[in-house]
Structures are given as C-alpha cells and as structure tokens.
Design a protein around this motif. Sequence first.
Motif, PDB file in Angstrom:
ATOM      1  N   SER A   1       0.858  -1.230  -0.113  1.00  0.00           N
ATOM      2  CA  SER A   1       0.029   0.143   0.005  1.00  0.00           C
ATOM      3  C   SER A   1       0.756   1.414  -0.069  1.00  0.00           C
ATOM      4  CB  SER A   1      -0.874   0.023   1.151  1.00  0.00           C
ATOM      5  OG  SER A   1       0.021  -0.060   2.475  1.00  0.00           O
ATOM      6  N   ILE A   2       2.103   1.112   0.286  1.00  0.00           N
ATOM      7  CA  ILE A   2       3.107   2.293   0.072  1.00  0.00           C
ATOM      8  C   ILE A   2       4.028   2.494  -1.298  1.00  0.00           C
ATOM      9  CG2 ILE A   2       4.674   3.501   1.390  1.00  0.00           C
ATOM     10  CD1 ILE A   2       3.534   2.579   4.119  1.00  0.00           C
ATOM     11  N   PRO A   3       3.553   3.386  -1.981  1.00  0.00           N
ATOM     12  CA  PRO A   3       4.725   3.534  -2.991  1.00  0.00           C
ATOM     13  C   PRO A   3       5.761   4.247  -2.633  1.00  0.00           C
ATOM     14  CG  PRO A   3       2.705   5.025  -3.158  1.00  0.00           C
ATOM     15  CD  PRO A   3       2.511   4.326  -1.932  1.00  0.00           C
ATOM     16  N   TRP A   4       7.027   3.565  -2.128  1.00  0.00           N
ATOM     17  CA  TRP A   4       8.156   4.073  -1.826  1.00  0.00           C
ATOM     18  C   TRP A   4       8.686   4.985  -2.712  1.00  0.00           C
ATOM     19  CZ3 TRP A   4       8.793   3.527   3.433  1.00  0.00           C
ATOM     20  CH2 TRP A   4       8.114   2.577   3.929  1.00  0.00           C
ATOM     21  N   ASN A   5       8.919   4.597  -4.011  1.00  0.00           N
ATOM     22  CA  ASN A   5       9.489   5.558  -5.050  1.00  0.00           C
ATOM     23  C   ASN A   5       8.880   6.995  -4.893  1.00  0.00           C
ATOM     24  OD1 ASN A   5       7.237   4.641  -5.940  1.00  0.00           O
ATOM     25  ND2 ASN A   5       7.979   4.205  -8.056  1.00  0.00           N
ATOM     26  N   LEU A   6       7.749   7.067  -4.890  1.00  0.00           N
ATOM     27  CA  LEU A   6       6.879   8.196  -4.702  1.00  0.00           C
ATOM     28  C   LEU A   6       6.928   9.051  -3.367  1.00  0.00           C
ATOM     29  CD1 LEU A   6       3.606   7.410  -6.573  1.00  0.00           C
ATOM     30  CD2 LEU A   6       5.540   8.622  -7.554  1.00  0.00           C
ATOM     31  N   LEU A   7       7.170   8.193  -2.484  1.00  0.00           N
ATOM     32  CA  LEU A   7       7.201   8.759  -1.138  1.00  0.00           C
ATOM     33  C   LEU A   7       8.867   9.667  -0.897  1.00  0.00           C
ATOM     34  CD1 LEU A   7       5.909   8.932   1.783  1.00  0.00           C
ATOM     35  CD2 LEU A   7       7.204   6.890   2.311  1.00  0.00           C
ATOM     36  N   PHE A   8       9.607   8.740  -1.413  1.00  0.00           N
ATOM     37  CA  PHE A   8      11.074   9.364  -1.446  1.00  0.00           C
ATOM     38  C   PHE A   8      11.184  10.749  -2.137  1.00  0.00           C
ATOM     39  CE2 PHE A   8      12.417   5.321   0.391  1.00  0.00           C
ATOM     40  CZ  PHE A   8      13.461   5.982   1.593  1.00  0.00           C
ATOM     41  N   ALA A   9      10.590  10.507  -3.591  1.00  0.00           N
ATOM     42  CA  ALA A   9      10.449  11.626  -4.525  1.00  0.00           C
ATOM     43  C   ALA A   9      10.028  12.843  -3.689  1.00  0.00           C
ATOM     44  CB  ALA A   9       9.823  11.219  -5.840  1.00  0.00           C
ATOM     45  N   ALA A  10       8.724  12.457  -3.204  1.00  0.00           N
ATOM     46  CA  ALA A  10       8.176  13.524  -2.571  1.00  0.00           C
ATOM     47  C   ALA A  10       8.876  14.245  -1.232  1.00  0.00           C
ATOM     48  CB  ALA A  10       6.817  13.334  -2.128  1.00  0.00           C
ATOM     49  N   SER A  11       9.651  13.547  -0.738  1.00  0.00           N
ATOM     50  CA  SER A  11      10.390  13.873   0.549  1.00  0.00           C
ATOM     51  C   SER A  11      11.535  14.706   0.041  1.00  0.00           C
ATOM     52  CB  SER A  11      10.733  12.766   1.080  1.00  0.00           C
ATOM     53  OG  SER A  11       9.747  11.897   1.877  1.00  0.00           O
ATOM     54  N   LEU A  12      12.218  14.398  -0.991  1.00  0.00           N
ATOM     55  CA  LEU A  12      13.354  15.055  -1.362  1.00  0.00           C
ATOM     56  C   LEU A  12      13.009  16.557  -2.126  1.00  0.00           C
ATOM     57  CD1 LEU A  12      15.396  12.303  -3.176  1.00  0.00           C
ATOM     58  CD2 LEU A  12      15.900  13.576  -0.960  1.00  0.00           C
ATOM     59  N   LEU A  13      11.831  16.333  -2.649  1.00  0.00           N
ATOM     60  CA  LEU A  13      11.533  17.688  -3.267  1.00  0.00           C
ATOM     61  C   LEU A  13      10.814  18.573  -2.123  1.00  0.00           C
ATOM     62  CD1 LEU A  13       9.646  16.360  -6.271  1.00  0.00           C
ATOM     63  CD2 LEU A  13      11.592  17.663  -6.484  1.00  0.00           C
ATOM     64  N   LEU A  14      10.166  18.114  -1.236  1.00  0.00           N
ATOM     65  CA  LEU A  14       9.798  19.057   0.017  1.00  0.00           C
ATOM     66  C   LEU A  14      11.150  19.646   0.552  1.00  0.00           C
ATOM     67  CD1 LEU A  14       6.651  17.179   1.319  1.00  0.00           C
ATOM     68  CD2 LEU A  14       6.776  19.499   0.387  1.00  0.00           C
ATOM     69  N   LEU A  15      12.072  18.898   0.811  1.00  0.00           N
ATOM     70  CA  LEU A  15      13.231  19.262   1.547  1.00  0.00           C
ATOM     71  C   LEU A  15      14.034  20.414   0.575  1.00  0.00           C
ATOM     72  CD1 LEU A  15      15.630  19.068   3.537  1.00  0.00           C
ATOM     73  CD2 LEU A  15      16.697  17.242   2.043  1.00  0.00           C
ATOM     74  N   VAL A  16      13.920  20.205  -0.579  1.00  0.00           N
ATOM     75  CA  VAL A  16      14.493  21.471  -1.527  1.00  0.00           C
ATOM     76  C   VAL A  16      13.580  22.804  -1.371  1.00  0.00           C
ATOM     77  CG1 VAL A  16      14.962  21.880  -3.975  1.00  0.00           C
ATOM     78  CG2 VAL A  16      15.595  19.761  -3.263  1.00  0.00           C
ATOM     79  N   PHE A  17      12.362  22.458  -1.299  1.00  0.00           N
ATOM     80  CA  PHE A  17      11.346  23.470  -1.231  1.00  0.00           C
ATOM     81  C   PHE A  17      11.578  24.280  -0.050  1.00  0.00           C
ATOM     82  CE2 PHE A  17       7.406  25.235   0.360  1.00  0.00           C
ATOM     83  CZ  PHE A  17       7.073  26.208  -0.503  1.00  0.00           C
ATOM     84  N   HIS A  18      11.716  23.527   1.162  1.00  0.00           N
ATOM     85  CA  HIS A  18      11.879  24.088   2.266  1.00  0.00           C
ATOM     86  C   HIS A  18      13.323  24.787   2.571  1.00  0.00           C
ATOM     87  CE1 HIS A  18       7.934  23.060   3.811  1.00  0.00           C
ATOM     88  NE2 HIS A  18       8.062  21.822   3.753  1.00  0.00           N
ATOM     89  N   VAL A  19      14.439  24.050   1.985  1.00  0.00           N
ATOM     90  CA  VAL A  19      15.837  24.752   2.254  1.00  0.00           C
ATOM     91  C   VAL A  19      15.531  25.910   1.397  1.00  0.00           C
ATOM     92  CG1 VAL A  19      18.168  24.447   1.427  1.00  0.00           C
ATOM     93  CG2 VAL A  19      16.770  22.606   2.403  1.00  0.00           C
ATOM     94  N   LEU A  20      15.040  26.165   0.460  1.00  0.00           N
ATOM     95  CA  LEU A  20      14.985  27.329  -0.642  1.00  0.00           C
ATOM     96  C   LEU A  20      14.162  28.492   0.230  1.00  0.00           C
ATOM     97  CD1 LEU A  20      14.527  25.861  -4.075  1.00  0.00           C
ATOM     98  CD2 LEU A  20      16.621  26.984  -3.061  1.00  0.00           C
ATOM     99  N   MET A  21      13.189  28.109   0.775  1.00  0.00           N
ATOM    100  CA  MET A  21      12.306  28.924   1.437  1.00  0.00           C
ATOM    101  C   MET A  21      12.902  29.653   2.939  1.00  0.00           C
ATOM    102  SD  MET A  21       9.138  30.290   1.786  1.00  0.00           S
ATOM    103  CE  MET A  21       8.219  29.193   1.078  1.00  0.00           C
ATOM    104  N   GLN A  22      13.802  28.863   3.647  1.00  0.00           N
ATOM    105  CA  GLN A  22      14.617  29.383   4.791  1.00  0.00           C
ATOM    106  C   GLN A  22      15.852  29.995   4.422  1.00  0.00           C
ATOM    107  OE1 GLN A  22      12.930  29.473   7.414  1.00  0.00           O
ATOM    108  NE2 GLN A  22      11.237  28.038   6.646  1.00  0.00           N
TER     109      GLN A  22
END
Length: 544
Positions: A446-467
Amino acid sequence: MTRDGEIPAIFNPKRVRTPSVVVTGDSSTNGPYSNNSTGGAGASSSSAVALGSSAQNGSGAAGSCGFSNVLTSSNPQITHQDSISSSQQDPNEVVIIPADTPTSAPGSHNAAHHFGGGDSSDTQTEQHQANGHGEESELRFRKLQACKESCCSELARKMYFGVCVTILMTASWVGATHCIKYMYKYRAPYDDLLNDDQDTSSSRADLSTELEDILAISDSSLHHVEDATEMFNIPPRQPVYFSAPFFAAWFFTNFSLLFFPIYLLGLVSTRKCEKLSDILGDVLRGFRERGFTVGRFLNRCLCFCILWLVTTYLYTLSLHVLYATDALALFATNVACVYLLSWVILHEQFVGVRIVAIILCDTGIALLAYMDGITESRTLSGVVLATLAGAGYAVFRVMFRKVMGDPPVSQIAFIFTALGFLNALLLWPVVLGLYLTGTESLTSESIPWNLLFAASLLLLVFHVLMQFSAAVTYNMFVTLGLITAVPVSGALDVILYSANFAGMKLAGVILIGIGFFLVMFPANWPDYITRLLRSIIMLGHNAR
C-alpha cells in the motif's frame, strides 16, 4: 627675379632643386596658361623659378604671365610642377590651403615647408585616423565597462538569484504536491504481485480441471467454477490504495534532519579553513547569548515540531480529495494569514490594501468550497483541510519570529535539524498506534516508496530554498514561488487528470491570486504610485 641672398637652383646644381610653384585663383590645377605649354617646352627647361617675372623655356610661349591674382584669391591652390607637365597630373602633390591660412612667399622657408609637406599631411591624416580609432575603442571600452558594472552589480545579482530561486521553488513545490497526489491514485501491483496473480490463475485452472474429472461437472456448471474456488479460500485480488497520510507526513518531516548538514556542506565548500567544531560552537554560543538553555530550546523545538507535522499532515490529507492545483491555491492563502497574525501578534504596520487582499482570499476560499455544490461535503472537507494547512503554516512562521526572533542562517538550519531529530525520536509511537488500530495501512503493497522518497526530497529542496534564500535574494522572490506554482500545476492537472477549471473554481483561484499579489505590496505603495503618476505626467508635458 629672386631675393637677395637666394640663388636659383639652375645656377646651383649641388642644391636640391625646389619645385616650380604656380599660385592661381582659378579652380584648375595648372592655371589658365597651362594649355599653351607643349610636351617639349616644359620638359626641356630646368625647373626655373618665376616670382613676378617671366620664366625661361625653350618655346617662349609659356611663361609670360606667371601669376594671376595671387593674394586676392578666395581659395588659392598650390600646384607642384617639378618635371611634370600639365597633362600628367599627380594627385598626391596637390595641397589645398584654406582662405584664412596666411600665404608666404614661394622663396621663403615657410613656403618650402608647406610645398614639401605632402608626406607630412598624409602622416597627420593617419595620426588623426589613429586617434579617432583610439577614441572609439576607448568609448566602446567605457560602455562595456558601464554595462558590466550595471549587469553585475549587487542589485542585479540579487535579481538573478531571485529568478532562479522562484523557478526552483515552483518546480519543487509542484513536483512534491503531484507526487503526494499520485500516491492516492490506483497503483498497479509490483512484479512479485503480478507473479502471484499468475500463480493464482494457474492454480484456479488446475482446480477447474480436477473438478471436471472427479466430480464430473456438466458443461453448464463450468461457468460457476469461480464460485467453487471460494471453498478453497482463494479470494480475488483487490486494488491497492495508499491510506497512510500521517505516516507520509512523519516521513517527510524526518528529512528536516538534513538541514544543518546541507548548511555545513555549503559553508565548508566556501570557507575550507573552518572546522566543524568551530561552526557548531558558534551556533551554540549564539543560542546561549540569546538566553536559551537546553531545556527551553528543546521545549520550543518540540512545539514547532508538532505544529510542523500537523500542518504537513493536513496538507497531505487534503490531496486525497482535491486536485493539486486547488490545494496549492488554498495553501497560498497563508501569506494573508501571516500578515493578519503579524499585525496582531508582532504589531506590524497596518496597510489597508492588505486587508482588501485578505477579503479577496477569503472570497476565493468560499468559492472553492462550494465549487461542486452545497451538498458535496467531501469537497468542502478537502477545502477546509487545505485552508487549515495554510493557516497552520502561517502560525508556524509568525510564532517562529516571535519566539526565535530573526536568527542567522546557521541557527535556522540547526533548529530545523532539531525538529527532524525530535520528530523521529518522539513521534514514532503515534505512527505505530495508527497502524495497530487499523486507521492506516503500512503494508509494503500500500505504500509507493519511490513516490514517497521523491516527494520527501522535493519538499526538502522547497523548504531549504524557503529558509536559506533570504541570504542571497529578496523575500519577494521566495514568496512568489507559492503562487507561480498554481498555473504550472493547473497545466499538469489538465494533462494528467483531465481537470476542468471553470466557473466557481476558476473564479476562486483568480481571486486568491489577486489577493496574494496585493499582500506583497510594500507598506509605502502609495508613494510608488504617486511617483509613477508624476513621471507619466512629466512625459506627457515633454511630448507636448
């Protein structure tokens, strides 16, 4: 006739012969009497000098009138006739003297200087051309230098960095949101599950054959073999859906641990002389100087961690109902909430146009809430969740400024790393409890790990740029990435999910976008508008 002390060149063969000079006021090259000179007469004479007297030549017809209107000519010409007949003109030997230039006697030193100056005039012309080329090259160099200074100034560099930050934030924010949205869609099983399906179908075929042979099932009852397989506990394969939004939010927050290592990598790459212990000591010393103890710091970080996790959970849960574009537009209303809370809590300046922006954002939220009708409670719940996520993020930003003040980049990175550490250390029992109660499914299917890791890395990039982007550019470009993601996501929704943006949905998104830009207006925006109107009026007067 010659002056005293001067000997004609014909009687002084050792002296360099000076050319014959005829000064006329006519525009012709050799004077009005040059046509009388024949080829033999002019060539046989030996460069006689005539000054007010007749020249001596073989024919006797050519030199009776040597000068005509010498000083009263408006544009006299000086022609060199040394061994050159009138029919053979040498263009390089012609020197034109302006009318205001004083004319000296042909036998004087000045006349000889001017008459023999054909080469010097060419040299002067070349020097003038060289000077002109030098001035042009110097002017071009100055223009290039001024252009370089204007294009590479600090303001220009901040603008360039700002555009790059906006593009990266838009790409990362849109990519992360669509990855989370795609996790809720139907996901085909992995290869091992496909193999299991093939094995199950083969086992059912074998079972059908055995039932035919042993029980002698009639042809009419062969259609009910699937019902017979239920006796052997072979359930049909059910589609797999993602149903663990809290686990996803907790997993996303764990990636905040990488904030301080990313800061260290950037710092070490620019200043290799500093050590890790020195950098960490400076950060801790800054917190002690601001009055933070270990207990107080961890307490504040735990509160921010819970608020951050709840905000991420609400945003992830809203994507189960809404399109990515709707969720992005609703989350962008956090800028209006930030201003409202800053006005109340931080006592910032009141700006009337921002109140209008808040009203427009609220109107857009109401239109999106009822875009599918009043009776559609599922859409209403998704809009409420996305709006609460935006409000939670606004509370996080305002309270962070209230409690932490305006810390440097190093302390911000350390705080977010502490948030990720506390999230992974203290909040995992909540994930386990939701799994044990059956609220969320954490199976590998039930957990698509590839999409989960991709979303995690993209959110990290977004918040790093934000801060971190505030250190290299203006905050306007950082905030602009939230609203530029809306049209990009809309295009992807139309392509991927065949979404239709019309009616109340389109009106709500447009109103939220207008309110977003109004919130970004500076506090002294009337001064800018007044200057703009004055400049327009001045341009109109100048045109008249």
